[in-house]
Design an enzyme around this catalytic site. Structure first.
Site, PDB file in Angstrom:
ATOM      1  N   GLN A  91      -1.126  -0.937   3.422  1.00  0.00           N
ATOM      2  CA  GLN A  91      -0.160  -0.156   4.492  1.00  0.00           C
ATOM      3  C   GLN A  91       0.262  -1.862   4.881  1.00  0.00           C
ATOM      4  O   GLN A  91       1.709  -1.879   5.188  1.00  0.00           O
ATOM      5  CB  GLN A  91      -0.466   0.437   5.502  1.00  0.00           C
ATOM      6  CG  GLN A  91      -0.999   1.278   4.999  1.00  0.00           C
ATOM      7  CD  GLN A  91      -0.518   3.061   4.943  1.00  0.00           C
ATOM      8  OE1 GLN A  91       0.567   3.031   4.559  1.00  0.00           O
ATOM      9  NE2 GLN A  91      -0.253   4.026   5.691  1.00  0.00           N
ATOM     10  N   GLU A 288     -10.249  -2.658   2.878  1.00  0.00           N
ATOM     11  CA  GLU A 288     -11.221  -2.047   1.938  1.00  0.00           C
ATOM     12  C   GLU A 288     -11.999  -3.478   1.470  1.00  0.00           C
ATOM     13  O   GLU A 288     -13.332  -3.619   1.427  1.00  0.00           O
ATOM     14  CB  GLU A 288     -11.133  -1.351   0.527  1.00  0.00           C
ATOM     15  CG  GLU A 288     -10.569   0.145   0.697  1.00  0.00           C
ATOM     16  CD  GLU A 288      -9.802   0.591  -0.295  1.00  0.00           C
ATOM     17  OE1 GLU A 288      -9.562   1.522  -1.198  1.00  0.00           O
ATOM     18  OE2 GLU A 288      -8.825  -0.159  -0.410  1.00  0.00           O
TER      19      GLU A 288
END
Length: 338
Positions: A91, A288
């Site tokens: 993002q 992540e």
């Protein structure tokens, strides 16, 4: 009798961000509007990661307005350009860069009109906190006034941009290729306490150092790191999905155990800023990657505490007790042989 032993472990990791082995892309529209405010339209999806705040900060920095003067528009792709999915730690990297480029185009349109209006060079202009000025001169006005001047000259300060990450697949023969365009790196230290009687593991602390390129919102980065650590602790120590004859035997949270607030250790985050050389903002990502070193660091800490290796996840108490039993039996066998 309870016997508590402490240990520490360290682990490092790297992670490729954005889509894997395929071309990733994100696009944006931006405009400086009446009143000197700004609006940004992109197909971004906010799922709690704080991306809307990050995009507002990026737009404000690029356009010279304040973050609360930026409106992030509807993300329905029937009315907004595509920005693709929320995932792959993409993002900030993909959409953030796209927003920056679109805002730069809108800013350039405004600068060109103001430079002509004031009779100065475009390169002398700067803007911040809702004001625009020409360096080395007395020309200065609010962004509201500048937008009004630009529109009266027939130019709406708008911009659009597309940011693309060019990836390639891996060659089936020699493994060559470029599956990601940007990489992040991190290392973590874990301290644990292991009950040798019950096999219970308590994670006491995590020290996490991660390269995020450029930290647009440091508090948001810390939140992402802390969230990744908690998720990894759940995967590494508790969450065990089991089936029997094709049916789950862990259908609810009574048996599928998740970490609670009592299981969350103190997390000390260290933000390392090594700007990405390709993207215009220098940003990367952290969602992540924060998970990657946590589990091996915890497993190494368990080994440091009690001297046994847990090689399958999760490291549940019964696995630890069984590993300790085998270790003790092996030690007794060696003593007997001696």
């Amino acid at each position: 009798m309870m016997a508590l032993k402490r240990g520490r472990g360290v682990a490092g990791g790297w992670y490729g961000i954005a889509r894997t082995a395929s071309i990733d892309r994100a696009s944006t529209w931006a405009e400086l509007d009446d009143g000197g405010t700004a609006k940004v339209v992109t197909g971004v999806t906010e799922i709690g990661e704080g991306i809307l705040t990050v995009l507002a900060q990026i737009a404000a920095e690029e356009l010279g307005v304040r973050p609360w003067e930026v409106t992030i528009g509807d993300n329905d792709t029937a009315r907004a350009p595509e920005a693709a999915h929320a995932g792959a730690t993409r993002q900030t990297y993909m959409i953030g860069n796209s927003v920056a480029l679109a805002c730069r185009e809108a800013r350039q349109r405004l600068y060109e009109q103001m430079a002509d209006h004031w009779g100065v060079e475009v390169s002398s202009l700067a803007s911040r906190d809702g004001e625009i000025w020409s360096e080395g001169s007395n020309h200065r006005c609010t962004m509201r006034e500048a937008v009004d001047i630009s529109k009266k000259r027939g130019v709406v300060p708008v911009g659009s941009a597309n940011f693309t990450a060019h990836h390639t697949g891996l060659d089936g023969q020699d493994g060559s290729g470029r599956p990601w365009q940007a990489y992040v790196f991190g290392a973590q230290v874990a301290e644990v306490e292991v009950d040798t009687m019950t096999g219970e593991v308590q994670v006491l602390g995590i020290w996490a150092a991660h390269d995020v390129g450029r930290a647009v919102n440091p508090k948001g980065v810390e939140g992402q790191i802390e969230g990744g650590v908690v998720q990894a602790i759940g995967q590494g120590l508790m969450e065990h999905y089991e089936t029997k004859d094709g049916r789950t035997t862990t259908p609810g949270f009574a048996k599928y155990i998740l970490p609670t607030a009592l299981d969350v250790p103190k997390v000390t985050s260290v933000i390392v800023e090594d700007p990405d050389p390709i993207g215009p903002l220098g940003v990367k990502g952290i969602g992540e990657p924060a998970m990657v070193p946590t589990i091996p660091a915890v497993m190494n800490a368990i080994y440091d505490a009690i001297g046994v290796r847990i090689t399958s996840l999760p490291a549940t108490p019964d696995k630890i007790v069984e590993a300790l039993r085998k270790k003790n039996e092996s030690a007794k066998a060696v003593q007997s042989a001696a």
